[in-house]
Each structure stands twice: as structure tokens, then as C-alpha cells.
Design an enzyme around this catalytic site. Structure first.
Site, PDB file in Angstrom:
ATOM      1  N   ASP A 112      -2.973  -7.185  -7.602  1.00  0.00           N
ATOM      2  CA  ASP A 112      -3.793  -6.315  -8.165  1.00  0.00           C
ATOM      3  C   ASP A 112      -4.652  -5.469  -6.918  1.00  0.00           C
ATOM      4  O   ASP A 112      -4.879  -4.261  -7.089  1.00  0.00           O
ATOM      5  CB  ASP A 112      -4.848  -6.732  -9.149  1.00  0.00           C
ATOM      6  CG  ASP A 112      -5.830  -5.673  -9.924  1.00  0.00           C
ATOM      7  OD1 ASP A 112      -5.229  -4.426 -10.264  1.00  0.00           O
ATOM      8  OD2 ASP A 112      -6.912  -6.013 -10.200  1.00  0.00           O
TER       9      ASP A 112
ATOM     10  N   ARG B 277      -1.558  11.225 -15.718  1.00  0.00           N
ATOM     11  CA  ARG B 277      -2.775  10.343 -15.393  1.00  0.00           C
ATOM     12  C   ARG B 277      -1.814   9.051 -14.698  1.00  0.00           C
ATOM     13  O   ARG B 277      -2.682   8.053 -14.437  1.00  0.00           O
ATOM     14  CB  ARG B 277      -3.494   9.904 -16.304  1.00  0.00           C
ATOM     15  CG  ARG B 277      -4.677  11.249 -16.901  1.00  0.00           C
ATOM     16  CD  ARG B 277      -5.569  10.705 -17.924  1.00  0.00           C
ATOM     17  NE  ARG B 277      -6.381   9.467 -17.462  1.00  0.00           N
ATOM     18  CZ  ARG B 277      -6.676   8.748 -18.617  1.00  0.00           C
ATOM     19  NH1 ARG B 277      -6.439   8.962 -19.815  1.00  0.00           N
ATOM     20  NH2 ARG B 277      -7.661   7.626 -17.902  1.00  0.00           N
ATOM     21  N   LYS B 278      -0.670   8.849 -14.966  1.00  0.00           N
ATOM     22  CA  LYS B 278      -0.272   7.444 -14.777  1.00  0.00           C
ATOM     23  C   LYS B 278       0.407   7.325 -13.173  1.00  0.00           C
ATOM     24  O   LYS B 278       1.200   8.217 -12.592  1.00  0.00           O
ATOM     25  CB  LYS B 278       0.997   7.178 -15.720  1.00  0.00           C
ATOM     26  CG  LYS B 278       0.636   7.007 -16.993  1.00  0.00           C
ATOM     27  CD  LYS B 278       1.591   6.628 -18.019  1.00  0.00           C
ATOM     28  CE  LYS B 278       1.361   6.629 -19.272  1.00  0.00           C
ATOM     29  NZ  LYS B 278       2.420   6.436 -20.383  1.00  0.00           N
TER      30      LYS B 278
END
Lengths: 255, 255
Positions: free
Chosen positions: A174, A219-220
Site C-alpha cells: 500500500d 479519477r482512477k
């Protein structure tokens, strides 16, 4: 790349300085209510502890093993190259500094309490004992749209006996993919992590995380990430990570 | 449920006692090579630090907030019920104890070095300061094949300013679903975590994790898990987690 990083860096600095000059310390702190929860909203300069020279956790320390050092030197030596004329210029890779508070750069924030705000530390840098937990350094390559992380997993990250906890691996994934997405797309939040665990990582070992841009669409930002042994011969995990661009001030100012 | 847990508990104890009585401390320790990496193989009793009464981290402490305590009492009160005749018997829920070393139960293990072995701590219990990091307690319900975790996220788990790191959330999801899968299927390893992050978790808040069995098929155990606000009204994440049954001795003994 350095220009992009520079812009991000300066943007964070500007945010920080803006917030600290425009809104001096107030007592009692103003509150803000988000979906029924009352937060303390702070736009204050943090104590000098954070405004003086902070420790950069991504520089070598005595706990780094030979494999960690070898890989660090491999990428670090490519951060600056010499031209034929003997001049130094930016190389293909750039090392990213790393601190234990995001608030080094952006002193705004929305917190449940002042105690939590003052004591908050970045999860991956919350233990100061060198080598005990996450030792890592990130390098970015703008040309190849890649990000590399060298990660030495300390003894406090145990999951199965003798091996790194799946959550600690997810945390590094992450961190690396999120940093990479931020460099590529500006402020983002993790929307999805899909992690395939192929083989466990021995506690204490050094591994490589390599993230690549797969797709940007609206937005991805879709990133893929592999974790391998330090020589690349063994695959530990394969991941796709989806990030959504956000308006950072929403998160930071509670607006 | 308690019977299953009892069996697992006794199994671990047996593993531990077998390993400590059958193989006394030897110098130098024997080594084992796994895919080119030399490990120190240990089948020795750990220091008395671990054989005396260990701290159970899943019991209430002074850092637990009112929401954490309320939920703890809600589930804990259902661990033992009174029959009409006034006798006490097992209730639908069972609290799971939690320690900072798996090796409390199983003293075998394969480690890169004796130092790493002696200092290793479970990732989610590696900080002793109450309330600073992961405060959590798990309850299992065998009838409903469910597992509940009450989780209070401390100030050292920060990701985005004022919110919990996505990796810390993944860590709790892996912990809860992995524990649940182990109860249902015996020793397992995480094969896949697919996490959808719906809304960030404020640092310092208490949330609920609820895992349910979706499917068992051969070596595979599929679990779903939701993270919600403590009153269940707000969804933070949705996850599917796949686990593969393993022969625990492979991991534990390096065989």
C-alpha cells in the site's frame, strides 16, 4: 521526475507554511462535525520538534544488512550521473525521503482529539529502534513510470513463525503503490488492493517491491506491484492496486 | 466451538512440549537450507519469559475507550450463559486470548538467525504501550460460523492525516480472517486478500470487523469480512480472503 517530485514537495511545503502562517494557534481549537463525529480541526503550526530538521528514515543506518546496502547503492548511484563534459545531472532514479509524520509537510489535519494529533505517527515509521520493524527506501523512475522499494523486514513484523505477517507485506505494498500513484496523479486514496500471496517472506530478509503504472483513466490510477526476493528469482506476492484521485484539502481540512 | 479451540490450543501445546522435550538446546544450532537460504533451525524451549504466564493482550486495559468497552462487554457477556436450573454453560460466543508470540504455543520454528528468533514478536502486538497501536479482541461464534473483532486504532497507525493507514486496516483484516480460517480449517496460509476501501477510518476510533465463512472446498477456505463503524451504520471496507490449508510442520520445522 525530480520536477514532479519537486512540485509535490513544494506543494506540501506551501500547504504547511500557508496553514501555519494564515491560522495561528487558537484556544480552544475549533471543531468540525463529519457524519455525526466531532473532530478537532487544527490548522496550527506543529511544535518545533517537527519544524526543525526531521530524521529521514530512508537513509542507511547500522541495521541495514549487506543485501539492503548493495541494492541501495545500486539505485542511489543512478540518482546522479556525470555527462561527458564532467557535469553532474539528474539520473534516471530519484530517492524519496521518508519521515514519520505526513504533517512534516502539511500541518493541517482533522483529528478526534489533540492528544491523538500530537502523538500520531506514520504507521510504517512508528518504531524508532533501527532494524526492528520496517526498514525501507523508495526510488522512482519517471521515464519508465516505475517505483522500486528495498525492504528489510525486522523481527517485530512476525506473522507465521519465522515469517513476515501478511498485513506487514500489505502495508508495504500500500505504501509503495500509494506513493507511486501520488507521484503520477496527485493526491489519491486507496480504493482496492488485490494481493496474491505466492510464497512467505522469511523474517529478517530483504525483498524488492516493484510497482508499475497499468492505467490512468479519469479519477482512477491502476498500479501493479510485485514483491520478489532481492535477486528477483523468487516471487513472493503479486498485486493490483486501484487509487482514486481526491481533493486533498477535503481530508486535510475536513471541508 | 470451545472444543475446536481447545483442540487447536492443545495441539499447539503438544507441538510445543514435544519439541522442547525431544530436542534439548544444542550448540551450535543445526541449520537447514530452504531454496538456497540457510536458516537456523530451532527446536528448543524458549526462555522462561515465555513459559511463565504470558500477557493476554485481548483483555481490557486503561486505554480502551467507552465504545471498545461497551462492545467488549456485549460479546463477553454472551460467552457464558445460565441455564434455567442456574447452571453455567458455554454461550454462543467465545473470546480468543491473544499473545505477542505464536511461539508461546509452538516452540519450533525456522529463523534466519538466533537474534531474530529471540526478538521476534507478532506484528499486531509488537508495541506494549497500551492504546498506541492495535487494541483488539476477537470473539468466535461456531453456530453462525462468524468471527467478530472489536478494534480501536491507536495514534501510531496513521496513514492519511488523521486516518488509519490502509496497511493497518489490511493487517487487522488478515488477522481476523486468518484466525477464523484456522478455527474452521486448521493451519492455513493467506493466498489472496481482495480489499475494497469504501471510507477512511478516523485515527483513534473503534470499529467492528465481522468475518463469515463463504465456502470450504478442498484445501481452500473462502472468508468474507466487513469493517464498519462501531454501530454498524458506516461501511469502511469489504474484503474477500482466500486461505490454503497447509501442513503446519512444514513451516514450523522447515521440513
Amino acid at each position: 521526475m525530480a520536477r514532479i517530485l519537486g512540485r509535490i514537495y513544494k506543494g506540501f511545503q506551501r500547504l504547511g507554511s500557508l496553514s501555519s502562517t494564515q491560522t495561528p494557534l487558537r484556544h480552544p481549537p475549533p471543531t468540525v462535525s463529519v457524519r455525526g463525529t466531532t473532530f478537532i480541526r487544527t490548522m496550527v503550526a506543529l511544535p518545533s520538534l517537527f519544524s526543525s530538521k526531521p530524521r529521514d528514515f530512508s537513509l542507511p543506518n547500522s541495521s541495514w544488512g549487506s543485501e539492503m546496502m548493495r541494492l541501495y547503492e545500486h539505485y542511489n548511484s543512478q540518482c546522479e550521473v556525470e555527462t561527458e563534459g564532467g557535469e553532474k545531472q539528474e539520473g534516471p532514479w530519484q530517492r524519496l525521503p521518508s519521515y514519520n509524520r505526513l504533517l512534516k509537510y502539511a500541518t493541517g489535519g482533522v483529528y478526534l482529539s489533540k492528544i491523538i494529533q500530537s502523538k500520531a505517527r506514520l504507521f510504517t515509521r512508528n518504531i524508532r529502534d533501527p532494524g526492528a520493524a520496517f526498514e525501507y527506501v523508495l526510488f522512482v523512475n519517471s521515464e519508465e513510470q516505475k517505483c522500486i522499494c528495498i525492504f528489510q523486514a525486522g523481527h517485530l513484523l512476525e506473522g507465521p513463525p519465522g515469517h513476515v505477517h501478511g498485513g506487514a507485506i500489505a502495508t508495504m505494498i500500500d505504501t509503495v503503490t500509494g506513493t507511486h500513484a501520488t507521484i503520477l496523479s496527485g493526491p489519491v486514496m486507496t480504493a482496492n488492493l488485490n494481493i496474491n500471496y505466492r510464497s512467505p517472506i522469511p523474517l529478517g530478509s530483504t525483498v524488492l517491491l516493484e510497482s508499475s503504472l497499468e492505467k490512468k483513466e479519469g479519477r482512477k490510477t491502476l498500479i501493479s506491484c510485485k514483491v520478489t526476493s532481492s535477486d528477483g528469482s523468487k516471487l513472493h506476492t503479486e498485486t493490483t492496486a486501484l487509487f482514486l484521485s481526491i481533493n486533498f484539502s477535503h481530508l486535510l481540512l475536513g471541508e
